[in-house]
Enzyme design. Structure first.
Site, PDB file in Angstrom:
ATOM      1  N   SER A 203       0.799  -1.224   0.000  1.00  0.00           N
ATOM      2  CA  SER A 203       0.000   0.000   0.000  1.00  0.00           C
ATOM      3  C   SER A 203       0.833   1.276   0.000  1.00  0.00           C
ATOM      4  CB  SER A 203      -0.941   0.003   1.201  1.00  0.00           C
ATOM      5  OG  SER A 203      -0.210  -0.089   2.402  1.00  0.00           O
TER       6      SER A 203
ATOM      7  N   HIS B 281      -5.034  -3.193  -3.019  1.00  0.00           N
ATOM      8  CA  HIS B 281      -4.593  -2.269  -4.077  1.00  0.00           C
ATOM      9  C   HIS B 281      -4.351  -2.951  -5.415  1.00  0.00           C
ATOM     10  CE1 HIS B 281      -4.325   0.964  -1.165  1.00  0.00           C
ATOM     11  NE2 HIS B 281      -3.870   0.043  -0.334  1.00  0.00           N
TER      12      HIS B 281
ATOM     13  N   LYS C 208     -11.470   0.887  -2.497  1.00  0.00           N
ATOM     14  CA  LYS C 208     -10.423   1.529  -3.291  1.00  0.00           C
ATOM     15  C   LYS C 208     -10.860   1.543  -4.760  1.00  0.00           C
ATOM     16  CE  LYS C 208      -7.460   0.334   0.507  1.00  0.00           C
ATOM     17  NZ  LYS C 208      -8.073   1.286   1.406  1.00  0.00           N
TER      18      LYS C 208
HETATM   19  C1  LIG Z   1      -3.333  -3.069   2.123  1.00  0.00           C
HETATM   20  C2  LIG Z   1      -4.555  -2.620   2.849  1.00  0.00           C
HETATM   21  N1  LIG Z   1      -5.280  -3.531   3.528  1.00  0.00           N
HETATM   22  C3  LIG Z   1      -6.388  -3.193   4.195  1.00  0.00           C
HETATM   23  C4  LIG Z   1      -6.839  -1.894   4.210  1.00  0.00           C
HETATM   24  C5  LIG Z   1      -8.062  -1.554   4.989  1.00  0.00           C
HETATM   25  O1  LIG Z   1      -9.142  -1.400   4.119  1.00  0.00           O
HETATM   26  P1  LIG Z   1     -10.384  -0.479   4.499  1.00  0.00           P
HETATM   27  O2  LIG Z   1      -9.966   0.916   4.245  1.00  0.00           O
HETATM   28  O3  LIG Z   1     -11.461  -0.960   3.588  1.00  0.00           O
HETATM   29  O4  LIG Z   1     -10.691  -0.734   5.923  1.00  0.00           O
HETATM   30  C6  LIG Z   1      -6.134  -0.923   3.501  1.00  0.00           C
HETATM   31  C7  LIG Z   1      -6.591   0.488   3.416  1.00  0.00           C
HETATM   32  O5  LIG Z   1      -6.531   1.287   4.225  1.00  0.00           O
HETATM   33  C8  LIG Z   1      -4.952  -1.284   2.816  1.00  0.00           C
HETATM   34  O6  LIG Z   1      -4.221  -0.372   2.183  1.00  0.00           O
END
Ligand SMILES: Cc1ncc(COP(=O)(O)O)c(C=O)c1O
Length: 387
Positions: free
Chosen positions: A180, A208, A239
């Site tokens: 991320s 992502h 996303k």
């Molecule tokens: C790699 C990754 N996993 C999980 C999440 C969590 O997702 P959410 O924003 O839907 O809670 C995010 C985002 O913040 C992320 O970048």
């Protein structure tokens, strides 16, 4: 001393370390240019990668669902909140991911913190990439399994740790698909081979990669042609899908166990019908519009080439996430501030989101950026370099 005095002291300490965060207010939709705190700026900090959160078909689906079903789910999914929209969405997610089934959670954070404690516990081992997302780290903590961190994308290190794990009851390897904050892609084929040799499960967080990589945008597993290998796929609807929610895609048995054991699924209210309908419509647009993915990666390539030519140091990302590494938190925030003056919003990312000494701007492009917006962003970076 008042028992609440520590609150101010902790904030002061954060400020002294350059790590105090403040909320900004967005006063428009997350398009290529936004109104941020009353100013028009080019947005290089959105995860709405394909622009689907403002796609007319997606908005129409959300409006229609609200008109018919109301605004809230009114209960947890196991009681009265399991609206019929879940059925279609989960079946489409499973199809997109090439798995038997899928289960939607109220966020990606909830999905990761819920599934890891279901897969492993006391007496088990979880192996986690050093740059995994915080929700994975928290899921590992909640699981009570022994956690070992392998060096970022270092499969030899992973193998070495696996080779010492014979006494563990179960082994789980967990990794971001697309990292991320770095934008690189996990070496999934090698991870899967190591897992097969040591009888470990693999969980990939494709927050992502979904919508961006692979045939039809179905993600990192498809990108490597690893469908049908038993890799458990987590992802988000927040996303590229442009909505909200997380999901797990895997076997029928896995989904059944999650419904019965995943605490972040059982003890929270279902998502609003509008969100589920929007996500379902977005998946259809995503599948039918490969040009969105192509344009996204084209913009990323163009911006990256221009920034490198200007003299910026970027990590070797292969995706829409472009990390401009600046070092200290103060340097990252000061460059971000200077860019804002030029009408460009490239958010500064500091510890604990990234390791100390690697504070950066995490730039992301969108398929819906116009050529003029990309040009304006490049001009902004040219104006603030060197800082
Ligand atoms: C790699 C990754 N996993 C999980 C999440 C969590 O997702 P959410 O924003 O839907 O809670 C995010 C985002 O913040 C992320 O970048």
């Amino acid at each position: 001393m008042n028992s609440h005095d520590f609150l101010e002291a902790e904030c002061t300490a954060l400020a002294q370390a350059g790590l105090l965060r403040h909320l900004r207010t967005v006063m428009s939709a997350p398009t290529g240019t936004i109104n941020l705190d009353g100013r028009e700026v080019v947005l290089l900090g959105s995860n709405n990668y394909l622009g689907l959160s403002t796609h007319p078909r997606v908005i129409a689906a959300a409006v229609e669902a609200t008109r018919i079903y109301g605004t809230g789910a009114s209960g947890s999914r196991l009681i009265s909140g399991n609206s019929e929209h879940y059925t279609t969405l989960e079946s489409n997610l499973a199809k997109a991911k090439g798995t038997e089934a899928a289960l939607v959670f109220s966020s990606g954070y909830a999905a990761n913190t819920s599934i890891i404690p279901v897969l492993v516990g006391d007496g088990d081992l979880v192996l986690s990439d050093a740059l995994n997302h915080a929700s994975i780290i928290d899921g590992c903590r909640l699981s009570r399994a022994t956690k070992k961190v392998y060096r970022h994308c270092d499969v030899e290190h992973l193998r070495a740790l696996l080779s010492e794990s014979a006494a563990c009851r179960r082994r789980l390897i967990v990794t971001d698909g697309v990292f991320s904050m770095d934008g690189d892609i996990a070496p999934l084929p090698d991870i899967w081979e190591a897992a097969a040799q040591y009888d470990a499960m693999v969980l990939i967080d494709d927050a992502h990669g979904f919508g961006v990589l692979g045939q039809d945008g179905s993600g990192t597993v498809a990108h490597f042609g690893l469908e049908g290998k038993g890799i458990i796929q987590m992802g988000t609807l927040s996303k590229a899908v442009g909505a909200l929610g997380g999901y797990i895609a895997g076997s029928h048995a896995l989904i059944e166990l999650l419904i019965n054991r995943a605490r972040g699924f059982m003890f929270t209210t279902g998502l609003p019908p509008a969100t589920l309908a929007a996500a379902t419509a977005a998946l259809e647009v995503m599948r039918a519009s490969p040009e969105l993915r192509h344009r996204l990666l084209f913009h990323a390539c163009r911006l990256k080439t221009a920034l490198v030519a200007l003299g910026y140091t970027l990590l070797p990302s292969e995706t829409q996430i472009l990390p401009v590494v600046l070092g200290s938190p103060e340097r990252a925030t000061s460059v971000a501030r200077a860019l804002l003056v030029e009408g460009v919003f490239g958010p500064a990312i500091r510890p604990p989101a990234v390791p100390p000494g690697t504070s950066r701007l995490r730039l992301t492009v969108m398929a819906t950026h116009t050529e003029a917006e990309i040009q304006q962003a490049i001009a902004g970076f040219a104006a603030v370099f060197p800082t």
